[in-house]
Design an enzyme around this catalytic site. Structure first.
Site, PDB file in Angstrom:
ATOM      1  N   VAL A  39       2.535  -1.396   5.239  1.00  0.00           N
ATOM      2  CA  VAL A  39       2.454  -0.222   4.054  1.00  0.00           C
ATOM      3  C   VAL A  39       3.228   0.991   4.510  1.00  0.00           C
ATOM      4  O   VAL A  39       3.698   1.191   5.150  1.00  0.00           O
ATOM      5  CB  VAL A  39       1.029   0.623   4.818  1.00  0.00           C
ATOM      6  N   CYS A  40       3.389   2.062   2.881  1.00  0.00           N
ATOM      7  CA  CYS A  40       4.718   2.958   2.486  1.00  0.00           C
ATOM      8  C   CYS A  40       4.682   3.672   4.093  1.00  0.00           C
ATOM      9  O   CYS A  40       3.670   4.025   4.889  1.00  0.00           O
ATOM     10  CB  CYS A  40       5.099   3.797   2.394  1.00  0.00           C
ATOM     11  N   VAL A  41       5.899   3.695   5.200  1.00  0.00           N
ATOM     12  CA  VAL A  41       5.429   4.375   6.792  1.00  0.00           C
ATOM     13  C   VAL A  41       5.363   6.004   6.266  1.00  0.00           C
ATOM     14  O   VAL A  41       4.490   6.633   6.886  1.00  0.00           O
ATOM     15  CB  VAL A  41       6.415   4.489   7.776  1.00  0.00           C
TER      16      VAL A  41
ATOM     17  N   PHE B 105       0.868  -1.184  -0.303  1.00  0.00           N
ATOM     18  CA  PHE B 105      -0.053  -0.503   0.062  1.00  0.00           C
ATOM     19  C   PHE B 105       0.906   1.434   0.094  1.00  0.00           C
ATOM     20  O   PHE B 105       1.615   1.232   0.590  1.00  0.00           O
ATOM     21  CB  PHE B 105      -0.606  -0.178   0.757  1.00  0.00           C
TER      22      PHE B 105
ATOM     23  N   ALA C  83       2.060   7.121   4.971  1.00  0.00           N
ATOM     24  CA  ALA C  83       0.650   6.104   6.023  1.00  0.00           C
ATOM     25  C   ALA C  83       0.568   7.556   6.590  1.00  0.00           C
ATOM     26  O   ALA C  83       0.255   7.986   8.198  1.00  0.00           O
ATOM     27  CB  ALA C  83       1.161   5.528   6.477  1.00  0.00           C
TER      28      ALA C  83
END
Length: 136
Positions: free
Chosen positions: A85-87, A47, A90
């Site tokens: 998920v890409c930190v 994501f 996010a």
């Protein structure tokens, strides 16, 4: 030889493409379970960008509509599938886990069950291993 399909999801959960990604992933896993092969196809998911909103455990959905965040959480549990998920994307969208909430002095965390915040290095690895990349 095992083939790996990477679903790179960038669509916000309110968009039809985000729903297509979920339905594709579900059909992929159901088909894979039905196959009787020595090395079944594998699915990787990532994501990124607006899709990070999908991981927000505080997203509310009216009772007349399905909750995409909840569906992905159930998908993760049912298939033991990671939902990275890409930190950075996010955090930019207000989605955080306990570690990042503490690190950045945020009041709470709101990462939905089954999702995990990771760096872009993981996306690079997944792309390098993928036989096919599908972006939603």
């Amino acid at each position: 030889m095992t083939t790996t399909t990477l679903l790179l999801i960038t669509a916000d959960p309110s968009q039809p493409l985000a729903w297509h990604a979920y339905r594709y992933a579900k059909a992929f896993m159901q088909h894979t379970q039905e196959e009787d092969t020595v090395s079944p196809a594998k699915l990787a998911i990532f994501f990124y960008a607006d899709a990070a909103n999908t991981a927000n455990g505080l997203r509310w959905q009216s009772a007349d509509r399905a909750d995409l965040t909840q569906l992905w959480s159930q998908f993760s549990a049912a298939y033991q599938q990671r939902l990275p998920v890409c930190v950075s994307t996010a955090l930019t969208r207000g989605v955080t886990d306990e570690d990042n909430a503490a690190r950045h002095r945020l009041q709470t965390n709101n990462l939905a069950a089954g999702f995990e915040l990771v760096g872009l290095g993981e996306l690079v690895e997944q792309m390098a291993l993928a036989t096919k990349v599908i972006r939603f």
